[in-house]
Design a protein around this motif. Structure first.
Motif, PDB file in Angstrom:
ATOM      1  N   ILE B   7       0.832  -1.191   0.000  1.00 45.88           N
ATOM      2  CA  ILE B   7       0.000   0.000   0.000  1.00 45.88           C
ATOM      3  C   ILE B   7       0.868   1.241   0.000  1.00 45.88           C
ATOM      4  O   ILE B   7       1.991   1.211   0.532  1.00 45.88           O
ATOM      5  N   PRO B   8       0.387   2.310  -0.611  1.00 45.77           N
ATOM      6  CA  PRO B   8      -0.856   2.367  -1.378  1.00 45.77           C
ATOM      7  C   PRO B   8      -0.675   1.776  -2.770  1.00 45.77           C
ATOM      8  O   PRO B   8       0.440   1.449  -3.158  1.00 45.77           O
ATOM      9  N   GLN B   9      -1.755   1.655  -3.488  1.00 48.38           N
ATOM     10  CA  GLN B   9      -1.677   1.137  -4.844  1.00 48.38           C
ATOM     11  C   GLN B   9      -1.155   2.223  -5.786  1.00 48.38           C
ATOM     12  O   GLN B   9      -0.396   1.950  -6.709  1.00 48.38           O
ATOM     13  N   TYR B  10      -1.609   3.451  -5.540  1.00 41.18           N
ATOM     14  CA  TYR B  10      -1.176   4.599  -6.326  1.00 41.18           C
ATOM     15  C   TYR B  10      -0.803   5.734  -5.388  1.00 41.18           C
ATOM     16  O   TYR B  10      -1.363   5.848  -4.298  1.00 41.18           O
ATOM     17  N   GLN B  11       0.113   6.578  -5.831  1.00 40.80           N
ATOM     18  CA  GLN B  11       0.454   7.764  -5.063  1.00 40.80           C
ATOM     19  C   GLN B  11       0.878   8.863  -6.031  1.00 40.80           C
ATOM     20  O   GLN B  11       1.785   8.653  -6.853  1.00 40.80           O
ATOM     21  N   HIS B  12       0.186   9.988  -5.934  1.00 46.72           N
ATOM     22  CA  HIS B  12       0.591  11.155  -6.721  1.00 46.72           C
ATOM     23  C   HIS B  12       1.164  12.172  -5.747  1.00 46.72           C
ATOM     24  O   HIS B  12       0.514  12.502  -4.745  1.00 46.72           O
ATOM     25  N   VAL B  13       2.349  12.651  -6.008  1.00 43.74           N
ATOM     26  CA  VAL B  13       2.966  13.646  -5.121  1.00 43.74           C
ATOM     27  C   VAL B  13       3.481  14.810  -5.958  1.00 43.74           C
ATOM     28  O   VAL B  13       3.764  14.662  -7.148  1.00 43.74           O
ATOM     29  N   GLN B  14       3.600  15.948  -5.306  1.00 41.78           N
ATOM     30  CA  GLN B  14       4.254  17.085  -5.939  1.00 41.78           C
ATOM     31  C   GLN B  14       5.765  16.872  -5.826  1.00 41.78           C
ATOM     32  O   GLN B  14       6.252  16.339  -4.813  1.00 41.78           O
ATOM     33  N   GLU B  15       6.474  17.280  -6.824  1.00 46.28           N
ATOM     34  CA  GLU B  15       7.929  17.177  -6.774  1.00 46.28           C
ATOM     35  C   GLU B  15       8.444  17.859  -5.513  1.00 46.28           C
ATOM     36  O   GLU B  15       8.023  18.977  -5.177  1.00 46.28           O
ATOM     37  N   GLY B  16       9.324  17.169  -4.812  1.00 45.15           N
ATOM     38  CA  GLY B  16       9.849  17.709  -3.567  1.00 45.15           C
ATOM     39  C   GLY B  16       9.196  17.116  -2.331  1.00 45.15           C
ATOM     40  O   GLY B  16       9.748  17.193  -1.225  1.00 45.15           O
ATOM     41  N   GLU B  17       8.018  16.526  -2.505  1.00 46.96           N
ATOM     42  CA  GLU B  17       7.353  15.878  -1.369  1.00 46.96           C
ATOM     43  C   GLU B  17       7.960  14.493  -1.126  1.00 46.96           C
ATOM     44  O   GLU B  17       8.618  13.926  -1.987  1.00 46.96           O
ATOM     45  N   ASP B  18       7.699  13.972   0.055  1.00 45.95           N
ATOM     46  CA  ASP B  18       8.191  12.645   0.386  1.00 45.95           C
ATOM     47  C   ASP B  18       7.179  11.584  -0.044  1.00 45.95           C
ATOM     48  O   ASP B  18       5.993  11.874  -0.245  1.00 45.95           O
ATOM     49  N   LEU B  74       9.686   1.441   1.938  1.00 43.66           N
ATOM     50  CA  LEU B  74      10.605   2.224   1.115  1.00 43.66           C
ATOM     51  C   LEU B  74      10.171   3.675   1.223  1.00 43.66           C
ATOM     52  O   LEU B  74       9.006   3.988   0.954  1.00 43.66           O
ATOM     53  N   HIS B  75      11.062   4.531   1.626  1.00 37.86           N
ATOM     54  CA  HIS B  75      10.757   5.949   1.785  1.00 37.86           C
ATOM     55  C   HIS B  75      11.671   6.742   0.864  1.00 37.86           C
ATOM     56  O   HIS B  75      12.895   6.533   0.851  1.00 37.86           O
ATOM     57  N   THR B  77      12.785  10.572   0.001  1.00 36.00           N
ATOM     58  CA  THR B  77      12.777  11.954   0.481  1.00 36.00           C
ATOM     59  C   THR B  77      12.881  12.901  -0.713  1.00 36.00           C
ATOM     60  O   THR B  77      13.677  12.657  -1.626  1.00 36.00           O
ATOM     61  N   ALA B  78      12.082  13.934  -0.683  1.00 33.24           N
ATOM     62  CA  ALA B  78      12.145  14.974  -1.727  1.00 33.24           C
ATOM     63  C   ALA B  78      12.115  14.372  -3.127  1.00 33.24           C
ATOM     64  O   ALA B  78      13.108  14.396  -3.854  1.00 33.24           O
ATOM     65  N   THR B  79      10.959  13.836  -3.490  1.00 36.52           N
ATOM     66  CA  THR B  79      10.834  13.143  -4.785  1.00 36.52           C
ATOM     67  C   THR B  79      11.219  14.039  -5.953  1.00 36.52           C
ATOM     68  O   THR B  79      11.080  15.269  -5.911  1.00 36.52           O
ATOM     69  N   GLN B  80      11.694  13.374  -6.996  1.00 34.42           N
ATOM     70  CA  GLN B  80      12.033  14.041  -8.248  1.00 34.42           C
ATOM     71  C   GLN B  80      11.262  13.348  -9.369  1.00 34.42           C
ATOM     72  O   GLN B  80      10.786  12.224  -9.201  1.00 34.42           O
ATOM     73  N   THR B  81      11.164  13.998 -10.515  1.00 32.09           N
ATOM     74  CA  THR B  81      10.402  13.411 -11.624  1.00 32.09           C
ATOM     75  C   THR B  81      11.020  12.094 -12.087  1.00 32.09           C
ATOM     76  O   THR B  81      10.333  11.240 -12.634  1.00 32.09           O
ATOM     77  N   THR B  82      12.292  11.919 -11.835  1.00 37.43           N
ATOM     78  CA  THR B  82      12.954  10.661 -12.216  1.00 37.43           C
ATOM     79  C   THR B  82      12.539   9.489 -11.323  1.00 37.43           C
ATOM     80  O   THR B  82      12.867   8.335 -11.621  1.00 37.43           O
ATOM     81  N   ASP B  83      11.833   9.776 -10.228  1.00 35.17           N
ATOM     82  CA  ASP B  83      11.394   8.702  -9.331  1.00 35.17           C
ATOM     83  C   ASP B  83      10.117   8.029  -9.823  1.00 35.17           C
ATOM     84  O   ASP B  83       9.681   7.025  -9.249  1.00 35.17           O
ATOM     85  N   VAL B  84       9.539   8.560 -10.884  1.00 39.72           N
ATOM     86  CA  VAL B  84       8.288   8.002 -11.413  1.00 39.72           C
ATOM     87  C   VAL B  84       8.459   6.532 -11.780  1.00 39.72           C
ATOM     88  O   VAL B  84       9.477   6.136 -12.360  1.00 39.72           O
TER      89      VAL B  84
END
Lengths: 113, 110
Positions: B7-18, B74-75, B77-84
């Protein structure tokens, strides 16, 4: 070093036909796995070879699926006869051992119409 | 039989969010692996955890294995578009096979 290769990359067949998928693992990797991913769902285990021996084939859906790894090198997965529900992406992975990372091939996208 | 839920099945975050994805097994695991699959790609190995309570870090990624060896996280930190991509855990419960979790699909909005 070459990675895991799979052939073909895509296959479209009609229900009732036969298809054979091939996987060439990384040289020296005794462990070879077959997985299937259907329509964005989980990656489902099909079976596991160590060299030419099947260690676990509990994930094979039914007797329409036959996997072989003659000589402990490349492996084939035959589906005969194919059904609509067999559609999906078939991944092959190889590893040096049971607790080593698995290297996945690019997959074969199978579409049964 | 052994089941691994994520979980979760899907997650949408703004760039920079964890971002965090959780993996829960119905049985005690011998080891757990994490993979990332980019859209249209194949799973790529990220890390393996073996010991109870183990924590490993890879740059912005932190992986944990629970004390009871039945869950993992798995955590990022500060997501980037490359983490998609879709993140999968894969657990082995003393057998030859790895059971993959259902996956968490991460979308990062720039």
């Amino acid at each position: 070093e070459a990675g895991v290769t799979q052939f073909p990359s895509h296959s479209v067949i009609e229900k009732g036909q036969t298809v054979t998928l091939r996987c060439d693992p990384i040289s020296g990797h005794d462990n070879l796995y077959w997985y299937r991913r259907v329509m964005g769902k989980e990656i489902k285990f099909l079976l596991h070879f160590v060299k030419e021996s099947k260690q676990d084939e509990s994930g094979m859906p039914n007797n329409r699926f036959l996997a072989e790894r003659t000589g402990g090198t490349y492996s084939t997965l035959k589906v005969q006869p194919a059904e609509l529900e067999d559609s999906g992406v078939y991944f092959c992975a190889s590893s040096q051992g049971l607790v080593y990372e698995q290297y996945f091939g690019p997959g074969t996208r199978l579409t049964v119409t | 039989g052994q089941q691994v839920m994520q979980i979760p099945q899907y997650q949408h975050v703004q760039e920079g969010e964890d971002f965090t994805t959780y993996c829960n097994s119905s049985t005690t695991l011998s080891n757990i692996q994490w993979y990332k699959q980019r859209p249209g790609g194949h799973p790529v190995f990220l890390i393996q955890l073996v010991k109870s309570g183990e924590v490993k870090k890879q740059k912005r990624l932190t992986f944990q294995f629970g004390e009871a060896k039945k869950n993992s996280s798995l955590h990022i930190t500060a997501t980037q578009t490359t983490d998609v991509g879709t993140y999968f855990c894969a657990g082995r419960a003393g057998t030859y096979k790895y059971i993959f979790g259902t996956g968490t699909r991460l979308k990062v909005l720039a």
